[in-house]
Design a protein around this motif. Structure first.
Motif, PDB file in Angstrom:
ATOM      1  N   ASP A 143       0.786  -1.233   0.000  1.00 45.35           N
ATOM      2  CA  ASP A 143       0.000   0.000   0.000  1.00 45.35           C
ATOM      3  C   ASP A 143       0.817   1.282   0.000  1.00 45.35           C
ATOM      4  N   ALA A 144       2.110   1.191  -0.168  1.00 42.56           N
ATOM      5  CA  ALA A 144       2.954   2.391  -0.122  1.00 42.56           C
ATOM      6  C   ALA A 144       2.703   3.275  -1.339  1.00 42.56           C
ATOM      7  N   PRO A 145       2.606   4.594  -1.132  1.00 44.50           N
ATOM      8  CA  PRO A 145       2.499   5.518  -2.264  1.00 44.50           C
ATOM      9  C   PRO A 145       3.818   5.579  -3.035  1.00 44.50           C
ATOM     10  N   ILE A 146       3.771   6.182  -4.226  1.00 44.65           N
ATOM     11  CA  ILE A 146       4.932   6.210  -5.114  1.00 44.65           C
ATOM     12  C   ILE A 146       6.162   6.819  -4.440  1.00 44.65           C
ATOM     13  N   GLY A 147       5.970   7.942  -3.759  1.00 43.24           N
ATOM     14  CA  GLY A 147       7.114   8.598  -3.122  1.00 43.24           C
ATOM     15  C   GLY A 147       7.773   7.729  -2.072  1.00 43.24           C
ATOM     16  N   GLU A 148       6.953   7.014  -1.298  1.00 44.61           N
ATOM     17  CA  GLU A 148       7.509   6.129  -0.274  1.00 44.61           C
ATOM     18  C   GLU A 148       8.229   4.952  -0.917  1.00 44.61           C
ATOM     19  N   ARG A 149       7.713   4.449  -2.019  1.00 47.56           N
ATOM     20  CA  ARG A 149       8.411   3.363  -2.727  1.00 47.56           C
ATOM     21  C   ARG A 149       9.798   3.839  -3.166  1.00 47.56           C
ATOM     22  N   LEU A 150       9.854   5.062  -3.664  1.00 53.19           N
ATOM     23  CA  LEU A 150      11.140   5.608  -4.085  1.00 53.19           C
ATOM     24  C   LEU A 150      12.089   5.735  -2.897  1.00 53.19           C
ATOM     25  N   ARG A 151      11.577   6.222  -1.774  1.00 55.92           N
ATOM     26  CA  ARG A 151      12.402   6.350  -0.570  1.00 55.92           C
ATOM     27  C   ARG A 151      12.981   4.993  -0.153  1.00 55.92           C
ATOM     28  N   ARG A 152      12.188   3.937  -0.296  1.00 56.90           N
ATOM     29  CA  ARG A 152      12.607   2.618   0.171  1.00 56.90           C
ATOM     30  C   ARG A 152      13.659   1.958  -0.717  1.00 56.90           C
ATOM     31  N   VAL A 153      13.881   2.482  -1.919  1.00 57.23           N
ATOM     32  CA  VAL A 153      14.933   1.914  -2.780  1.00 57.23           C
ATOM     33  C   VAL A 153      16.106   2.879  -2.935  1.00 57.23           C
ATOM     34  N   ARG A 154      16.115   3.943  -2.165  1.00 58.89           N
ATOM     35  CA  ARG A 154      17.186   4.936  -2.308  1.00 58.89           C
ATOM     36  C   ARG A 154      18.558   4.305  -2.158  1.00 58.89           C
ATOM     37  N   GLY A 155      18.702   3.389  -1.234  1.00 52.68           N
ATOM     38  CA  GLY A 155      19.995   2.745  -1.022  1.00 52.68           C
ATOM     39  C   GLY A 155      20.492   1.983  -2.232  1.00 52.68           C
ATOM     40  N   HIS A 156      19.582   1.549  -3.109  1.00 48.10           N
ATOM     41  CA  HIS A 156      19.972   0.784  -4.298  1.00 48.10           C
ATOM     42  C   HIS A 156      20.447   1.688  -5.432  1.00 48.10           C
ATOM     43  N   LEU A 157      20.328   3.000  -5.248  1.00 51.25           N
ATOM     44  CA  LEU A 157      20.814   3.946  -6.257  1.00 51.25           C
ATOM     45  C   LEU A 157      22.313   4.188  -6.131  1.00 51.25           C
ATOM     46  N   ASP A 158      22.907   3.664  -5.065  1.00 45.00           N
ATOM     47  CA  ASP A 158      24.361   3.762  -4.851  1.00 45.00           C
ATOM     48  C   ASP A 158      24.844   5.213  -4.871  1.00 45.00           C
ATOM     49  N   GLY A 159      23.994   6.132  -4.451  1.00 46.67           N
ATOM     50  CA  GLY A 159      24.404   7.526  -4.372  1.00 46.67           C
ATOM     51  C   GLY A 159      24.506   8.240  -5.700  1.00 46.67           C
ATOM     52  N   ASP A 160      24.036   7.617  -6.797  1.00 44.09           N
ATOM     53  CA  ASP A 160      24.102   8.265  -8.113  1.00 44.09           C
ATOM     54  C   ASP A 160      23.392   9.618  -8.063  1.00 44.09           C
ATOM     55  N   GLU A 161      24.033  10.641  -8.594  1.00 48.21           N
ATOM     56  CA  GLU A 161      23.470  11.988  -8.556  1.00 48.21           C
ATOM     57  C   GLU A 161      22.177  12.088  -9.366  1.00 48.21           C
ATOM     58  N   MET A 162      22.146  11.454 -10.534  1.00 44.77           N
ATOM     59  CA  MET A 162      20.957  11.496 -11.379  1.00 44.77           C
ATOM     60  C   MET A 162      20.479  10.072 -11.662  1.00 44.77           C
ATOM     61  N   PHE A 163      19.172   9.914 -11.778  1.00 44.30           N
ATOM     62  CA  PHE A 163      18.611   8.614 -12.116  1.00 44.30           C
ATOM     63  C   PHE A 163      17.270   8.828 -12.803  1.00 44.30           C
TER      64      PHE A 163
END
Length: 258
Positions: A104-124
């Motif tokens: 039931d997570a909204p889109i923004g929360e889903r994005l927050r929950r995968v932030r660690g998988h972005l490996d700190g990339d500045e743009m995605f």
């Protein structure tokens, strides 16, 4: 660049009593493959092969699809001495992270929950995983990169068939205009984002209503106007029309075939 795909929505307007009616929206078929595959092929065509799938409703359907992926469904091959020799491949060079981000997570929360998988990339990159387009992605990225904005949203003219009616105080109609001809732009579902966006998405927040809206207030949200091919798949009829278009060989979004 990494591509975040939001695959966790229930897609209630996509439901039907037909076989497969309980599938999550990204798994609805267009031709031989589900919607999410078409979206991923679009990004891969431009060299973006690292995908992060935010799973939720129907997560197991998506996991099973990739775990048992058959290249022979959409690629030519030679069967020789009982062995399959593929003449081309779809996903052999892709990296696909399948992350359960809650039902039931909204889109923004889903994005927050995968932030660690972005490996700190500045743009995605980010996408709803249910919209097909022929938009020139490199141009979209290049304009954003030099803009200094915190986020870019592709915007398109509205595609519905409603008419806007101009009514006077005396209830007389002064004009009727198709909504698609109005000077309006709607969210097209294709995003280029910087890490800055996370500063404006609260816990259980939304990407657009919270993150993009706050960046817009600060003058840091870029709009990329696209007047070319763009088709959503929010309803059964929209998905069926895409499927019929594929069958007719009319596939403007399939840039990888050109």
């Amino acid at each position: 660049m990494k591509v975040v795909l939001f695959c966790g929505g229930r897609g209630t307007r996509m439901r039907s009593d037909a076989p497969g009616g309980d599938l999550p929206k990204p798994m609805q078929l267009v031709g031989p493959r589900p919607l999410v595959w078409h979206v991923m092929r679009y990004y891969a065509h431009f060299g973006h092969h690292e995908f992060i799938l935010c799973l939720g409703y129907g997560a197991q359907h998506i996991k099973d699809f990739f775990l048992s992926y058959r290249e022979t469904v959409s690629n030519d091959f030679v069967l020789r001495d009982g062995r399959v020799e593929l003449l081309s491949t779809d996903i052999s060079g892709w990296s696909i992270s399948l992350i359960d981000t809650g039902v039931d997570a909204p889109i923004g929360e889903r994005l927050r929950r995968v932030r660690g998988h972005l490996d700190g990339d500045e743009m995605f990159l980010a996408n709803y995983a249910d919209v097909l387009t022929d938009a020139p992605l490199p141009d979209m990225i290049d304009r954003f990169a030099v803009s200094g904005a915190g986020a870019s949203m592709m915007v398109v003219p509205p595609t519905n068939t409603f008419h806007v009616v101009d009514v006077s105080e005396g209830s007389l109609v002064g004009g009727i205009t198709p909504v698609s001809e109005m000077p309006l732009w709607v969210n097209g579902g294709f995003f280029v984002l910087r890490q800055d966006v996370f500063e404006h998405i609260p816990e259980n927040g939304d990407l657009v209503a919270d993150g993009c809206a706050e960046l817009a207030k600060r003058g840091r949200l870029l709009a990329y106007r696209h007047r070319g091919y763009w088709r959503p798949s929010d309803t059964v009829n929209q998905r069926l029309e895409l499927d019929r278009s594929w069958a007719r060989g009319e596939r403007p979004w399939a840039l990888w075939e050109t």
